[in-house]
Design an enzyme around this catalytic site. Structure first.
Site, PDB file in Angstrom:
ATOM      1  CE  LYS A  79      -3.886   2.069   2.597  1.00 33.98           C
ATOM      2  NZ  LYS A  79      -4.839   1.903   3.711  1.00 33.98           N
ATOM      3  CB  SER A 154      -8.158   3.911   2.719  1.00 35.17           C
ATOM      4  OG  SER A 154      -7.329   3.259   3.664  1.00 35.17           O
ATOM      5  CB  SER A 178      -8.587   0.970   5.521  1.00 34.12           C
ATOM      6  OG  SER A 178      -9.294   2.161   5.334  1.00 34.12           O
TER       7      SER A 178
HETATM    8  N1  GLN Z   1     -13.557   4.499   6.041  1.00 34.46           N
HETATM    9  C1  GLN Z   1     -12.939   4.925   7.264  1.00 34.46           C
HETATM   10  C2  GLN Z   1     -12.477   6.354   7.098  1.00 34.46           C
HETATM   11  O1  GLN Z   1     -12.755   6.922   6.111  1.00 34.46           O
HETATM   12  C3  GLN Z   1     -11.806   4.035   7.630  1.00 34.46           C
HETATM   13  C4  GLN Z   1     -10.575   4.260   6.828  1.00 34.46           C
HETATM   14  C5  GLN Z   1      -9.382   3.464   7.284  1.00 34.46           C
HETATM   15  O2  GLN Z   1      -9.511   2.448   7.958  1.00 34.46           O
HETATM   16  N2  GLN Z   1      -8.209   3.971   6.950  1.00 34.46           N
HETATM   17  O3  GLN Z   1     -11.852   6.913   7.934  1.00 34.46           O
END
Ligand code: GLN
Length: 492
Positions: A79, A154, A178
């Site tokens: 990532k 994400s 995410s």
């Molecule tokens: N969807 C959540 C957010 O927008 C979690 C994102 C994540 O785990 N990085 O913060």
């Protein structure tokens, strides 16, 4: 061989060790697939072909000499939130478009020691803020199961790359879902470890008390191999815990499903917006686990309604603090011709950050400001503790807790949900991060549009082995994790 990408990680390590194919062949195979197929999926921000082949050649030398570490020569995608020395690390943001890290994240460094070959860096929502990967400065990534849908976020690039067989496994990070939600949207297995199990050193910070890296792959077994590389104490991360690491691979059969008590939170299955197909598939998977000898126990998690508001105060508050470092002075994007220092700060940040990130910085700064700190931030911290206690109480009577990973399957690209709608989609994942617990997603079937559905199992602290083991046994008895999207069946 044209079907190297169909091998499991274990099969890859065996093929490499017995010289059925070389790491160069395997790596070239993936690079060919990326060149031909990623034009449709857009999972990679940066492909490091030359470096990958050099690493593969070095791996082949080590393999020939014998006694190579088990994963030597196996390719991986990281990532783009993990710093990679000499390779661009963007976190999906324009503000880091020119950033070349002078050092490797611990996770990346450990991967190198293990002999992994880095194929490249994969797409993500900017600074990991989002649930679709559409908040990336580098454009949207497509879901391999249906290219007009999102892969989730994400870690959407990680999920899409693995689901399209453009990498055998990938690293992801999970601040509020995410790893688990994109794994669910793309039909993969993904593990969010206990907070402190995986080093955050060199992992670009979003919300430091919630962020945790973990593996994303096709099966629990594949995840276990990567977890063996990622897990462990790191003196460079003060929140990483000094605690023995399990051998996640040899432990895959250590926990029996027979006699396992699975908690079913009453509140979770009555959430408005829970898709009927998702509910049905998750219930079928629980029935299967019951057939395998598990006991389903109804439990209460009374704080369910507080998850979304609590997370969406704490995460932006920490983000507003963490993201102060991007000021146009030290590194990253700098605006053209600033008239003075204030202008430099203002324009570098408003031109460099995307809309969602700016919105969260504003909310977080407000929640932390002198007059509102007690009313918002301190209150949210108190509620966070109550959420944790809710789980601890539940674990007095059950071994794991079951939930969907997300209330729906993958959204359409461009669906343009309001922030409230989008944030409500995180209802099943956020509490795990607030409490610091481990949780895993496993694919358990499809909705009527042939989009994958995921089951989430939440464990008590340090129960990664148990979660991987339970999913491994489920995967021995079912074949959902072996299903491939049509695009993954294409040969390059
Ligand atoms: N969807 C959540 C957010 O927008 C979690 C994102 C994540 O785990 N990085 O913060």
């Amino acid at each position: 061989m044209t079907d190297l990408h169909r091998l499991s990680i274990r099969e890859m390590t065996e093929g490499l060790k017995s010289a059925q194919f070389s790491s160069r062949e395997l790596t070239q195979h993936y690079l060919n697939r990326i060149a031909h197929i990623d034009t449709q999926v857009h999972s990679y921000i940066t492909v490091t072909a030359e470096q990958a082949l050099a690493q593969a050649d070095a791996a082949d030398v080590v393999l020939k000499a014998g006694n190579a570490p088990v994963l030597t020569g196996v390719p991986i995608a990281h990532k783009d939130i993990f710093c990679t020395q000499g390779i661009k690390t963007t976190a999906g943001s324009k503000i880091l478009d020119n950033f070349i890290s002078p050092y490797d994240a611990t996770v990346v460094a450990k991967g190198k020691v293990a002999g992994l070959v880095t194929l490249g860096k994969v797409n993500m929502d900017e600074f990991a803020m989002g649930s679709t990967s559409e908040n990336s400065f580098y454009g949207a990534t497509a879901n391999p199961w249906n290219l007009s849908h999102v892969p989730g976020g994400s870690s959407g690039g990680s999920a899409a790359a693995v689901a399209a067989d453009l990498a055998p496994f990938a690293t992801g990070t999970d601040t509020g879902g995410s790893i688990r939600q994109p794994a669910s949207f793309c039909g993969l297995t993904g593990l969010k470890p206990t907070y402190g199990r995986v080093s955050r050193f060199g992992m670009i910070a979003y919300a430091s008390s919630l962020d945790q890296g973990g593996p994303m792959a096709r099966s629990a077994e594949d995840c276990a191999y990567l977890m063996n590389v990622m897990a462990g104490h790191d003196a460079k991360d003060s929140t990483s815990v000094e605690k023995d690491v399990d051998n996640y691979v040899t432990n895959l059969n250590a926990t029996s499903v027979k006699g396992l008590r699975i908690g079913i939170p009453k509140q979770y299955f009555n959430v408005a917006g829970l898709d009927a197909d998702v509910k049905a598939r998750v219930e079928e998977s629980l029935k299967k686990l019951e057939e395998m000898g598990a006991t389903l126990v109804e439990i209460d998690l009374n704080m369910t309604e507080s998850y979304v508001p609590t997370y969406y105060l704490i995460a932006p508050a920490e983000a507003s603090s963490n993201l102060q470092r991007y000021d146009g002075v030290r590194y990253g994007y700098r605006c053209e011709n600033p008239v003075d220092l204030t202008d430099l700060y203002k324009r570098s940040r408003s031109e460099g950050f995307g809309k969602e990130v700016q919105q969260r910085i504003l909310i977080g700064t407000y929640a932390l400001s002198a007059g509102y700190y007690d009313a918002y931030y301190v209150k949210a911290q108190k509620v966070r503790r109550l959420i944790q206690q809710d789980f601890l109480k539940a674990f007095e009577s059950v071994d794991v807790i079951a939930a969907p990973s997300a209330p729906t399957t993958a959204y359409k690209i461009g669906a343009n949900l309001s922030p409230t709608e989008m944030y409500l989609g995180d209802i099943y994942t956020l509490a795990v991060n607030l409490a610091g617990l481990p949780a895993i997603n496993a694919p358990v079937g499809f909705d009527q549009n042939n989009l994958p559905v995921g089951l989430q199992l939440i464990g008590n602290y340090w129960s990664e082995s148990q979660l991987l083991s339970v999913v491994h046994q489920y995967q021995q008895a079912t074949d959902w994790h072996t299903k491939r999207a049509a695009i993954a069946e294409e040969n390059a």
